[in-house]
Design a protein around this motif. Structure first.
Motif, short mmCIF file in Angstrom:
data_model
loop_
_atom_site.label_atom_id
_atom_site.label_comp_id
_atom_site.label_asym_id
_atom_site.label_seq_id
_atom_site.Cartn_x
_atom_site.Cartn_y
_atom_site.Cartn_z
N THR A 195 -68.95 26.86 -12.29
CA THR A 195 -69.11 25.41 -12.26
C THR A 195 -68.34 24.85 -11.08
O THR A 195 -67.17 25.20 -10.87
N LEU A 196 -68.98 23.97 -10.31
CA LEU A 196 -68.38 23.35 -9.13
C LEU A 196 -68.13 21.87 -9.40
O LEU A 196 -68.87 21.23 -10.17
N ASP A 197 -67.10 21.30 -8.75
CA ASP A 197 -66.81 19.87 -8.93
C ASP A 197 -67.58 19.01 -7.93
O ASP A 197 -67.07 18.00 -7.45
N LEU A 198 -68.80 19.41 -7.64
CA LEU A 198 -69.70 18.68 -6.75
C LEU A 198 -71.06 18.59 -7.42
O LEU A 198 -71.46 19.52 -8.14
N GLY A 199 -71.79 17.51 -7.16
CA GLY A 199 -73.09 17.37 -7.79
C GLY A 199 -74.09 16.61 -6.94
O GLY A 199 -73.94 16.50 -5.72
N ARG A 200 -75.11 16.07 -7.61
CA ARG A 200 -76.18 15.36 -6.90
C ARG A 200 -75.64 14.19 -6.09
O ARG A 200 -76.13 13.91 -4.99
N LEU A 201 -74.66 13.49 -6.64
CA LEU A 201 -74.12 12.32 -5.93
C LEU A 201 -73.32 12.72 -4.70
O LEU A 201 -73.00 11.86 -3.87
N ASP A 202 -73.02 14.01 -4.57
CA ASP A 202 -72.37 14.53 -3.36
C ASP A 202 -73.40 15.10 -2.39
O ASP A 202 -73.03 15.62 -1.33
N GLY A 203 -74.69 15.04 -2.76
CA GLY A 203 -75.76 15.52 -1.88
C GLY A 203 -76.25 16.92 -2.18
O GLY A 203 -77.07 17.45 -1.42
N LEU A 204 -75.82 17.53 -3.29
CA LEU A 204 -76.25 18.89 -3.59
C LEU A 204 -77.61 18.92 -4.28
O LEU A 204 -77.92 18.08 -5.12
N LEU A 205 -78.40 19.93 -3.89
CA LEU A 205 -79.71 20.17 -4.47
C LEU A 205 -79.84 21.64 -4.83
O LEU A 205 -79.10 22.48 -4.31
N PRO A 206 -80.79 21.99 -5.72
CA PRO A 206 -81.01 23.41 -6.02
C PRO A 206 -81.32 24.20 -4.75
O PRO A 206 -82.13 23.77 -3.93
N GLY A 207 -80.66 25.33 -4.56
CA GLY A 207 -80.86 26.16 -3.38
C GLY A 207 -79.78 26.00 -2.34
O GLY A 207 -79.68 26.83 -1.43
#
Length: 270
Positions: A195-207
């Motif tokens: 689990t990472l402390d980054l998500g969609r609101l940080d710009g991450l997408l699948p892949g």
């Protein structure tokens, strides 16, 4: 290991990543985005990630949890229910589809204590039987743990892996940390989920692929006797397969060292 084997047995679809992510990011760009170079290796099965998505999900906060349907009682006042048993739920429940039964698990926070999300673990599946006002009766179809009062009821997620999983670098610069390993182990190797402390609101997408670095040790200079920080060391790569708003689940696709919770992840390329 036992959890990975369990998830693999429950995996659906034969989805394979045909190469490991090993050598950073290519100079070529695809629609302005760096494409991660693939080096031939033993194929990586990401069935484990597919099954993992059926077992784990994240909601943002307690307010989101309070809006979900929840178990109020078992039939005949049972405190716990299993496959074939009926139970009662309060709240909105899908009538013509299987639903998942979930239980609160880990709470994810930043280093300064800000809430990132609450993890939910699937304990079984159920179907709608009847309802009276805001109380519905459901039947447990399958369970790997007993269904308990206050467990949550949600629609099952749709399969989320497929053509989206093109290994590539994020468009924006991101930095974060590995904050948890769902099976609770301390040391992390290739093909484990983190689990990472980054998500969609940080710009991450699948892949999206992030590089993992481990902080160098603090050592004493033998001459000055002052404490100095050794440089960070590249340690591996993580591919995001399910981002939520503030956290993401990722698959370790390469590890040159044993990884640990707290290791630094970023989109930077050396």
């Amino acid at each position: 290991m036992a959890i990975k084997q369990h998830l693999s047995r429950r995996a659906f679809g034969a989805l394979w990543l045909s190469a490991a992510l090993l050598v950073g990011v290519a100079c070529a760009a695809e629609n302005g985005q760096r494409v991660v170079t693939l080096s031939p290796q033993v194929p990586i099965s990401i069935d484990v990630a597919q099954a993992f998505l059926r077992q784990h999900r994240v909601v943002n906060n307690a307010e989101d949890i309070n809006e979900l349907a929840y178990v109020v009682a078992g039939e005949e006042r049972r405190l716990m229910s299993g496959a074939g048993d009926k139970f009662y739920v309060r709240g909105d429940v899908l009538r013509h589809a299987q639903v998942g039964i979930y239980r609160q698990s880990s709470t994810y926070q930043t280093l300064d204590g800000a809430l990132l999300g609450v993890e939910l673990i699937n304990v079984g599946t159920a179907r709608h039987v009847s309802d009276d006002g805001d109380i519905a009766q459901l039947e447990v179809l399958s369970s790997h743990q007993e269904v308990r009062v206050n467990d949550l009821v949600l629609p099952l997620p749709e399969p989320a892996l497929g053509s989206e999983l093109i290994p590539r670098a994020p468009l924006t610069s991101v930095e974060g940390r590995i904050i948890a390993v769902p099976d609770g182990v301390r040391f992390i190797g290739r093909l484990q989920i983190v689990t990472l402390d980054l998500g969609r609101l940080d710009g991450l997408l699948p892949g999206h692929v992030l590089q993992v670095e481990q902080q160098g040790e603090r050592v004493s200079d033998p001459r000055s006797e002052e404490m100095i920080q050794l440089p960070s060391t590249e340690a591996g790569s993580v591919m995001v397969f399910k981002p939520f708003d503030h956290v993401s689940y990722g698959l370790v696709v390469q590890a040159s060292r044993v990884l640990e919770v707290g290791d630094h992840v970023s989109s930077s390329v050396r």
